[in-house]
Design a protein around this motif. Sequence first.
Motif, PDB file in Angstrom:
ATOM      1  N   ASP B   9      16.376  37.703  49.014  1.00  0.00           N
ATOM      2  CA  ASP B   9      17.281  37.293  48.292  1.00  0.00           C
ATOM      3  C   ASP B   9      18.041  38.608  47.371  1.00  0.00           C
ATOM      4  O   ASP B   9      19.263  38.165  46.643  1.00  0.00           O
ATOM      5  N   GLY B  15      14.392  35.491  41.312  1.00  0.00           N
ATOM      6  CA  GLY B  15      13.111  35.267  41.501  1.00  0.00           C
ATOM      7  C   GLY B  15      12.293  36.440  41.686  1.00  0.00           C
ATOM      8  O   GLY B  15      11.093  36.719  41.104  1.00  0.00           O
ATOM      9  N   GLU B  96      13.703  31.785  46.734  1.00  0.00           N
ATOM     10  CA  GLU B  96      14.568  30.877  46.187  1.00  0.00           C
ATOM     11  C   GLU B  96      14.523  29.522  47.418  1.00  0.00           C
ATOM     12  O   GLU B  96      15.315  29.696  48.314  1.00  0.00           O
ATOM     13  N   GLN B 131      14.910  24.794  45.589  1.00  0.00           N
ATOM     14  CA  GLN B 131      16.192  25.679  45.602  1.00  0.00           C
ATOM     15  C   GLN B 131      17.216  25.414  44.340  1.00  0.00           C
ATOM     16  O   GLN B 131      17.620  26.284  43.766  1.00  0.00           O
ATOM     17  N   PRO B 134      14.732  25.983  40.508  1.00  0.00           N
ATOM     18  CA  PRO B 134      13.512  26.671  40.560  1.00  0.00           C
ATOM     19  C   PRO B 134      12.795  27.226  39.519  1.00  0.00           C
ATOM     20  O   PRO B 134      13.356  27.726  38.347  1.00  0.00           O
ATOM     21  N   TYR B 136      10.449  29.634  38.626  1.00  0.00           N
ATOM     22  CA  TYR B 136      10.076  31.045  39.171  1.00  0.00           C
ATOM     23  C   TYR B 136       8.861  31.105  38.125  1.00  0.00           C
ATOM     24  O   TYR B 136       7.796  31.989  38.512  1.00  0.00           O
TER      25      TYR B 136
END
Lengths: 251, 251
Positions: B9, B15, B96, B131, B134, B136
């Motif tokens: 990404d 992330g 993601e 997505q 998220p 994380y």
Amino acid sequence: MRILVTNDDGIDAPGIITLVKYLSRSHDVQVVAPDSQKSAIGHAITIRTPIWAKETEVIDGVKGYAVNGTPADCVKLGLEVLMDGNVDLVVSGINEGPNLGTDILYSGTVSGALEGALMGKPSIAISCSNQSDPHYESAAKFLVDFLEVFNVAEIPRFSALNVNVPSVPYDKIRGWRITRQSSRRYRDKFEARKDPFGNTYYWMFGEIIEDDESDDADYVAINNGYVSITPISVFLTDWDFMEKLKEVKWG
Amino acid sequence: MRILVTNDDGIDAPGIITLVKYLSRSHDVQVVAPDSQKSAIGHAITIRTPIWAKETEVIDGVKGYAVNGTPADCVKLGLEVLMDGNVDLVVSGINEGPNLGTDILYSGTVSGALEGALMGKPSIAISCSNQSDPHYESAAKFLVDFLEVFNVAEIPRFSALNVNVPSVPYDKIRGWRITRQSSRRYRDKFEARKDPFGNTYYWMFGEIIEDDESDDADYVAINNGYVSITPISVFLTDWDFMEKLKEVKWG
């Protein structure tokens, strides 16, 4: 058969032209291939930008579409839209150079065949083992002959064939071997340089490592003058390791 | 441990920033990641153009390199040049969105881990299942905990772990499941439009197909609130089909 042909070297590459010449003598062939070189593109797909497909004639009487996308894009668009699902076989190639061992992971040619397998179609990737002196006619003629004796409908769902043909005159091919994907791989080297603005940049190149000798290794077949035919799957699960992992416990 | 972190990404993605924050508390972390978004890039590598690597600071005290290449390029350059081979673990993520079923074939995140495996390093891909919302921190915290109870040196050569974490608060994670790569895949749709010059172009999008139900399927674990840990290999040989193929004879 009705055959969708794609590749990763681009719709004008000599490998795909030779393939189409031979296949179209006994099959109904249509080409959907990248409009430019897409080697080492892996299984990339185009999801953030649109895709154009320009109609063209690849050789006399064989229609093609030049697509500004990857081999996987070409197979998706070809099967879903341009050929309307009516396809008996997907062939990807003939690649300029081999797809042996871990090449499979980077190969746009192989990804074209794996995309066909994902979409439920019998699929074959075909590569010519020598990039500097390619005998595409031998590979094309081999495939035509192979399709006479092998029923592609026997390829299981989610699997495909990865075929590498020795780059020699056809009558010098010693036969074929059913092989496994070997660990043939590259030791990467990087050459560092400075650009005119003082920034470092790197050229990457690799030395081949072939340390996985046994008669069923893909590259061993090629080195011995045989066609290598490796059945490959879209599934990467490591089943042996899976059993060991089950013994690990949450802390 | 000395950990090389990459992703697909891009080096500025939330992330990877969250992952580095958590991992760097108990490990020596260095980041080598693409300078921009490289999702769905597959296992592409850069072989015809040079690669730049620009040094940067990812978070306070953690050095990184922003590379104009793919995740596989980053791992190669990171291991061979920027970190001088001195690496105990490669981690790619936090992606993601999920990498489940056939996503693995298209995923830049997973290709980062497979490249580490090819280069002989224990490697883990980690993805956050949602997505649009998220979590994380849950994925990062899970990985840190997992590394406390699992010795990464047990990952076999040429294999890696593909970890997907449910996108929920950490205390809502129900545990983990060791899973297989399912056939979760996409039915591709193409929307045709005309550009201002009269040429047809296509937007591609996909509907998810989940028809591979069983407790050991990767997406079933996620749908049930568990972390999915799938051991994956760089080898795609279809062993069952190989036996059948040996019966085909040259005409």
